[in-house]
Design a protein around this motif. Structure first.
Motif, short mmCIF file in Angstrom:
data_model
loop_
_atom_site.label_atom_id
_atom_site.label_comp_id
_atom_site.label_asym_id
_atom_site.label_seq_id
_atom_site.Cartn_x
_atom_site.Cartn_y
_atom_site.Cartn_z
N PHE A 20 76.07 41.43 -4.55
CA PHE A 20 76.57 40.13 -4.99
C PHE A 20 76.02 39.73 -6.36
N TYR A 21 74.79 40.14 -6.67
CA TYR A 21 74.23 39.80 -7.97
C TYR A 21 74.98 40.52 -9.09
N ARG A 22 75.45 41.74 -8.82
CA ARG A 22 76.24 42.46 -9.80
C ARG A 22 77.54 41.72 -10.08
N ALA A 23 78.21 41.29 -9.01
CA ALA A 23 79.48 40.57 -9.17
C ALA A 23 79.27 39.22 -9.84
N ILE A 24 78.24 38.51 -9.43
CA ILE A 24 77.96 37.19 -10.01
C ILE A 24 77.57 37.33 -11.48
N GLY A 25 76.73 38.33 -11.78
CA GLY A 25 76.33 38.53 -13.16
C GLY A 25 77.49 38.86 -14.08
N LEU A 26 78.38 39.75 -13.63
CA LEU A 26 79.56 40.10 -14.42
C LEU A 26 80.46 38.89 -14.63
N TYR A 27 80.62 38.10 -13.58
CA TYR A 27 81.43 36.89 -13.67
C TYR A 27 80.80 35.91 -14.66
N ALA A 28 79.47 35.78 -14.61
CA ALA A 28 78.77 34.87 -15.51
C ALA A 28 78.93 35.30 -16.97
N VAL A 29 78.82 36.61 -17.21
CA VAL A 29 78.97 37.12 -18.58
C VAL A 29 80.36 36.79 -19.12
N ARG A 30 81.36 36.86 -18.28
CA ARG A 30 82.73 36.59 -18.72
C ARG A 30 83.03 35.10 -18.85
N THR A 31 82.45 34.27 -18.00
CA THR A 31 82.96 32.90 -17.89
C THR A 31 81.99 31.81 -18.29
N LEU A 32 80.70 32.13 -18.46
CA LEU A 32 79.79 31.11 -18.98
C LEU A 32 80.11 30.85 -20.45
N LYS A 33 80.02 29.59 -20.85
CA LYS A 33 80.11 29.26 -22.27
C LYS A 33 78.86 29.79 -22.97
N GLU A 34 78.93 29.96 -24.27
CA GLU A 34 77.76 30.40 -25.02
C GLU A 34 76.61 29.42 -24.80
N GLY A 35 75.47 29.94 -24.37
CA GLY A 35 74.33 29.08 -24.06
C GLY A 35 74.31 28.58 -22.64
N GLY A 36 75.39 28.85 -21.88
CA GLY A 36 75.44 28.44 -20.47
C GLY A 36 74.45 29.20 -19.63
N ARG A 37 74.07 28.62 -18.49
CA ARG A 37 73.01 29.23 -17.69
C ARG A 37 73.46 29.56 -16.27
N LEU A 38 72.86 30.63 -15.78
CA LEU A 38 73.07 31.09 -14.41
C LEU A 38 71.78 30.87 -13.62
N TYR A 39 71.92 30.29 -12.43
CA TYR A 39 70.79 30.09 -11.52
C TYR A 39 71.15 30.75 -10.19
N VAL A 40 70.25 31.58 -9.66
CA VAL A 40 70.51 32.21 -8.37
C VAL A 40 69.26 32.20 -7.51
N GLU A 41 69.47 32.08 -6.22
CA GLU A 41 68.40 32.33 -5.26
C GLU A 41 68.40 33.82 -4.97
N ILE A 42 67.21 34.41 -4.77
CA ILE A 42 67.12 35.86 -4.66
C ILE A 42 66.29 36.29 -3.45
N ASN A 43 66.45 37.53 -3.09
CA ASN A 43 65.58 38.18 -2.11
C ASN A 43 64.24 38.46 -2.78
N ARG A 44 63.17 37.96 -2.20
CA ARG A 44 61.85 38.10 -2.82
C ARG A 44 61.45 39.57 -3.02
N ALA A 45 62.06 40.47 -2.25
CA ALA A 45 61.73 41.89 -2.38
C ALA A 45 62.41 42.55 -3.57
N TYR A 46 63.37 41.85 -4.20
CA TYR A 46 64.16 42.47 -5.27
C TYR A 46 64.18 41.61 -6.53
N GLY A 47 63.12 40.88 -6.77
CA GLY A 47 63.08 40.04 -7.96
C GLY A 47 63.15 40.85 -9.24
N ARG A 48 62.36 41.91 -9.35
CA ARG A 48 62.35 42.73 -10.55
C ARG A 48 63.70 43.40 -10.77
#
Length: 284
Positions: free
Chosen positions: A225-253
């Protein structure tokens, strides 16, 4: 001791910790029977009707089956508001409140124009509704693949008087043609992120009652899901727009590195109050 309180404790104590049994008993009595904590402390009695006694018995029986009390009472608290919940949606968690608080700290400032916000995988709508209420000038949209979740989210938005554009969308299937124009100032998501192999470490009441669709990702692809969300964010966020996600603590890096490889900038991880790496902010 208040007799209704004692009845719940006597039934739950063999199966729940003392602290948990007390908390559940107080919550049930206040929400369903209007018996407050002060009433319990003062040992004030209120005679329950036969219908109320049967209701109390049914609630306790469901609790003994380890059904979450939020589903039984059909409500959960989030950011100072009461949300309707059912098994179509996850029960809102304190960690998600922390994610929303972070967004508000960073973004709830006098804007030059109303913020365009998207909540991906809205579930109960707790994130979208809270942002709409706390940033009244914002235009908030929310998507989810689950028809049941969208019905629940719309009910919460209506009840709490939040104006939100809800749509049925699968973030894994949104085509690039649909997302070629930048449109969002903020994208936020608490997506499924628990690997199937982690089930053995989870509470049984979560596994038995909360929606699997909103919880799990395949063991072989924890970044699905992070791959899909990231790709979507790259395409649709305005310049300077921000993405916030909750994550699995085991996969932060791994999550941070994935976003970095996609070209997202200023990647900032944050720990929750339990000192687990739980959320990430980044910028287009």
């Amino acid at each position: 001791m208040n007799s209704a309180f004692k009845y719940i404790l006597d039934r739950l104590s063999p199966y729940f910790s003392e602290r948990e049994a007390h908390a559940i008993a107080r919550y049930v009595l206040e929400i369903r029977f209007n018996i407050t904590q002060l009433d319990i402390c003062m040992e004030r009695e209120r005679t329950l009707s036969s219908k109320e006694r049967q209701d109390l018995k049914n609630i306790v029986e469901r609790l003994l089956q380890k059904e979450p009390v939020q589903y039984i009472l059909e409500q959960a608290d989030f950011f100072g508001r009461t949300f309707f919940v059912n098994p179509d949606v996850l029960i809102p968690r304190p960690e998600t409140e922390e994610l929303v608080e972070w967004i508000l700290q960073e973004e709830n400032k006098p804007p030059h124009s109303p913020l365009q916000i998207l909540d991906i995988g809205t579930g109960s709508g707790c994130i979208a509704v809270t942002l709409a209420k706390e940033i009244p000038s914002a235009h908030v949209s929310a998507i989810d693949i689950s028809v049941g979740a969208l019905k629940t989210a719309r009910k919460n938005a209506d009840t709490l008087h939040a104006d939100i554009d809800f749509r049925a969308e699968d973030i894994l299937k949104i085509s690039s043609e649909e997302t070629k124009e930048p449109q969002w100032d903020i994208i936020v998501s608490n997506p499924p992120y628990i690997c199937k192999r982690e089930q053995q470490d989870m509470e049984q009441n979560v596994l038995d009652y909360e929606p699997e669709l909103a919880l799990f990702v395949p063991d072989h692809d924890p970044m699905l899901f992070y791959r899909a969300i990231g790709l979507y964010a790259v395409r649709t966020l305005k310049e300077g727009g921000r993405l916030y996600v909750e994550i699995n603590r085991a996969y932060g890096r791994e999550t941070a590195e994935l976003f970095r490889e996609m070209g997202l900038k200023d990647i900032v991880p944050r720990k929750d109050l339990s000192n687990n790496e739980r959320m990430i902010q980044c910028r287009k």
